[in-house]
Design a protein around this motif. Structure first.
Motif: not given
Length: 280
Positions: A212-213, A218-222
């Motif tokens: 996700t670079k 934001a993408m790592l939160q879940p």
């Protein structure tokens, strides 16, 4: 393209050495493990002070007390002898809190990105992401199971679980050999199960961050929330297996005298009783 993708990622299965003190190698898992131990000790002292009325209870202390009560109730379900449950609970509950603290600290943002040296070695690594740590916890559990068994059954009683005269009882003699093999398999199973799950979680987070670079925050939160949940599950599984393995050592093989060991039940009996209680 695949070669470039693989060569740009570096995932170390073993802990990396950071420095040496008196000829002793200090790895990045040791650093975070020591930090986790200090944090856990502070939380426990804070919880004890709150229980004694010296400190005002907060969310963390209430959560620790609630978790402790639940875990102690589980130990009493597995070992339905209040005296022996009280003896076993301190060890297995401590293992639970230690594992979950080490697992969760390994998810902190500075674990991994902060590096040292010319090879960019991570300064911190999760304590339970080191096979030496999980193997050590498994050794403690198996040794404790033998200690409790010696205290409960005596020397001859405990040895009788493994060594039976094949001329008198060939079947139980073979069962004793299987039990010896089972002890070693439990040791390996406890250590590799926890290590494998922690390593898989680290690899998952690294892959998501790489793919996700710039959108990774934001993408790592879940996935962080998912790993927090998995950390609790893995700590509980290690705690539960440790309790069950110890309880198995409190019952000799071939003993059908309910009056002598009426308070110790097998995991099958426990699961049946829990199902009956839920149906009620």
């Amino acid at each position: 393209m695949i070669h470039q993708f693989a060569s740009s990622l570096h995932i170390s299965v073993k802990a990396d050495e950071i420095l040496q003190v008196g000829g002793i190698s200090i790895t990045n898992s040791h650093l975070l493990g020591a930090l986790g131990l200090l944090v856990l000790l502070w939380i426990m002292l804070r919880t004890r002070a709150a229980a004694l009325g010296k400190k005002k209870p907060n969310f963390v202390t209430r959560l620790v007390n609630w978790t402790f009560d639940g875990l102690y109730g589980t130990v009493k379900q597995v070992i339905q002898d209040d005296v022996w449950a009280a003896r076993v609970a301190p060890l297995t509950i401590t293992i639970f809190f230690f594992v979950i603290a080490q697992y969760w600290l390994g998810l902190l943002p500075f674990v991994g990105p902060v590096t040292v040296g010319e090879h960019s070695t991570p300064l911190f690594r999760g304590g339970v992401a080191d096979l030496n740590m999980t193997f050590g916890l498994a050794i403690i559990t198996i040794i404790a199971a033998q200690v409790y068994a010696f205290r409960y059954l005596g020397f001859r009683g405990n040895m009788g679980r493994y060594f039976v005269n094949p001329l008198k009882d060939p079947i139980m003699s073979f069962v004793g050999i299987l039990e010896l093999v089972a002890e070693f398999s439990r040791l390996l199973g406890l250590s590799f199960r926890l290590f494998g799950n922690v390593l898989a979680g680290e690899v998952l987070l690294i892959m998501i961050a790489y793919l996700t670079k710039y959108a990774s925050p934001a993408m790592l939160q879940p996935f962080y929330l998912f790993e927090l949940f998995i950390g609790g599950i893995q700590a509980y599984i290690f705690f539960m297996l440790s309790t069950v393995f110890i309880s198995l050592g409190l019952t000799p093989h071939g003993d059908h005298n309910e009056s002598s060991h009426a308070h110790v039940h097998s995991p099958v009996d426990i699961s049946k009783k829990m199902t009956e209680n839920e149906n009620k």
